[in-house]
Write a protein that holds these residues in place. Structure first.
Motif, mmCIF file in Angstrom:
data_model
loop_
_atom_site.group_PDB
_atom_site.id
_atom_site.type_symbol
_atom_site.label_atom_id
_atom_site.label_comp_id
_atom_site.label_asym_id
_atom_site.label_seq_id
_atom_site.Cartn_x
_atom_site.Cartn_y
_atom_site.Cartn_z
ATOM 1 N N SER A 27 1.157 -1.298 0.327
ATOM 2 C CA SER A 27 -0.154 -0.043 -0.308
ATOM 3 C C SER A 27 0.736 0.967 -0.155
ATOM 4 N N SER A 28 0.251 1.907 -0.732
ATOM 5 C CA SER A 28 1.457 3.707 -0.977
ATOM 6 C C SER A 28 2.489 3.363 -1.912
ATOM 7 N N ALA A 29 2.529 2.251 -1.975
ATOM 8 C CA ALA A 29 4.209 1.799 -2.448
ATOM 9 C C ALA A 29 3.306 2.552 -4.266
ATOM 10 N N THR A 30 5.091 2.830 -4.909
ATOM 11 C CA THR A 30 4.573 3.181 -5.964
ATOM 12 C C THR A 30 5.430 1.433 -7.448
ATOM 13 N N ILE A 31 5.417 1.974 -8.726
ATOM 14 C CA ILE A 31 6.279 1.125 -9.638
ATOM 15 C C ILE A 31 7.430 1.476 -9.214
ATOM 16 N N ARG A 32 8.486 2.333 -8.731
ATOM 17 C CA ARG A 32 9.419 2.049 -7.886
ATOM 18 C C ARG A 32 10.106 1.614 -6.816
ATOM 19 N N ARG A 33 8.934 1.459 -6.586
ATOM 20 C CA ARG A 33 9.503 0.245 -4.637
ATOM 21 C C ARG A 33 10.781 -0.521 -4.838
ATOM 22 N N LYS A 55 7.530 -2.101 -16.425
ATOM 23 C CA LYS A 55 6.829 -1.816 -15.005
ATOM 24 C C LYS A 55 4.865 -1.137 -15.709
ATOM 25 N N VAL A 56 3.853 -1.797 -15.285
ATOM 26 C CA VAL A 56 2.543 -1.842 -15.186
ATOM 27 C C VAL A 56 2.018 -1.272 -14.613
ATOM 28 N N GLN A 57 1.523 0.094 -14.576
ATOM 29 C CA GLN A 57 1.039 1.439 -13.050
ATOM 30 C C GLN A 57 -0.651 1.009 -13.901
ATOM 31 N N VAL A 58 -1.619 0.387 -12.738
ATOM 32 C CA VAL A 58 -3.424 0.281 -13.009
ATOM 33 C C VAL A 58 -3.703 1.962 -12.924
ATOM 34 N N GLU A 59 -3.513 2.564 -13.784
ATOM 35 C CA GLU A 59 -4.992 3.755 -13.107
ATOM 36 C C GLU A 59 -5.963 3.573 -12.357
ATOM 37 N N LYS A 60 -6.526 4.674 -11.976
ATOM 38 C CA LYS A 60 -7.929 5.242 -11.150
ATOM 39 C C LYS A 60 -9.111 3.962 -11.886
#
Length: 273
Positions: A27-33, A55-60
């Motif tokens: 939680s609260s961590a980004t794809i750079r974690r 890296k894959v980011q799931v947007e809101k």
């Protein structure tokens, strides 16, 4: 045309050599974690064939944003999946695990892999658990290994007799877990009570979910430098475990520096009802 495309995709999946390692942060961590962890693993790789990173980011709104790339010659590239919606609560974990199902389908359509291993830090391990129980069986994947790092399977509850709704749901759905899965649960500890954020007992309740349901369930606790919750992925012992149990697939015969692992797969204790 649709049947031909599906047949070609199936053939590509069956022939694929690529077996990515897929990371999910907490939680609260980004794809750079996991950037520091990945840099460490690549610097220690003596094959001169570094693990490429996607890296894959799931947007809101549920859309997917890709960055980085996978090198097809890499047998074990790294994929990091992060969620903009990553609040620390059970409904968010459920929503993110459902979104993970869509991410996995999209990844397979692009890269045609079938086998993979997974690592989840903190609530990332909860997302993987929910995914495996509720969405994995409907997809054409084979997961070899799940490693969870500081994952609070009972959230903030320190008593093993007081089970949260989430833990009870995981226990109830545990029959859906892959029977041939190897699970390694790692807890961090400053004083063998907690890691500064997560209670060790909450991590250890993972045995009620995985024990007797998967091929192998192993739990261990690391302490000392970098054993706090935030730094756990960079802990030297954790890095060694990832390299040996996932990248080198030595789960059946780990080297001596992993001999503190405690295999719980043959214990008979079950959760109290």
């Amino acid at each position: 045309m649709w049947m031909l495309t599906e047949h070609q995709n199936d053939r590509a999946i069956q022939k694929a050599r690529m077996e990515p390692v897929i990371f999910i942060p907490g939680s609260s961590a980004t794809i750079r974690r996991f950037d520091d962890l990945i840099d460490t693993l690549n610097s220690q790789d003596k094959s001169n064939d570094n693990h490429s990173v996607l890296k894959v980011q799931v947007e809101k709104d549920g859309s997917l944003t890709y960055s980085g790339h996978l090198t097809k010659s890499n047998r074990q590239p790294f994929i990091v999946v992060g969620f903009v919606n990553n609040d620390d609560n059970y409904p968010t974990i459920q929503a993110d695990s459902q979104a993970l199902g869509r991410v996995m389908s999209d990844l397979q359509s692009k890269y045609h892999f079938r086998n993979f291993s997974s690592i989840g830090h903190s609530n990332g391990g909860l997302i993987w658990t929910d995914y495996l129980e509720n969405y994995y069986s409907s997809q054409s994947f084979h997961i070899r290994t799940l490693m969870t790092l500081g994952t609070p399977f009972n959230f903030n509850e320190s008593s093993t007799t007081k089970k949260t709704t989430m833990l009870n749901d995981f226990i109830e759905g545990s029959d859906n877990l892959p029977k041939d899965l190897n699970v390694y649960s790692v807890a961090g500890s400053d004083d063998y009570t907690d890691d500064g954020t997560v209670n060790v007992q909450s991590v250890l309740t993972g045995k009620y979910i995985f024990q007797k349901k998967v091929a192998k369930y192993t739990q261990t606790t690391v302490s000392g430098d970098n054993a706090s919750h935030y730094w756990l992925p960079e802990n030297p012992e954790v890095v060694n475990l990832i390299r040996e149990l996932i990248l080198q697939n030595k789960g059946k015969n780990p080297r001596n520096n992993t001999n503190k692992l405690k295999d719980e797969s043959n214990k008979n204790d079950r959760p109290e009802n």
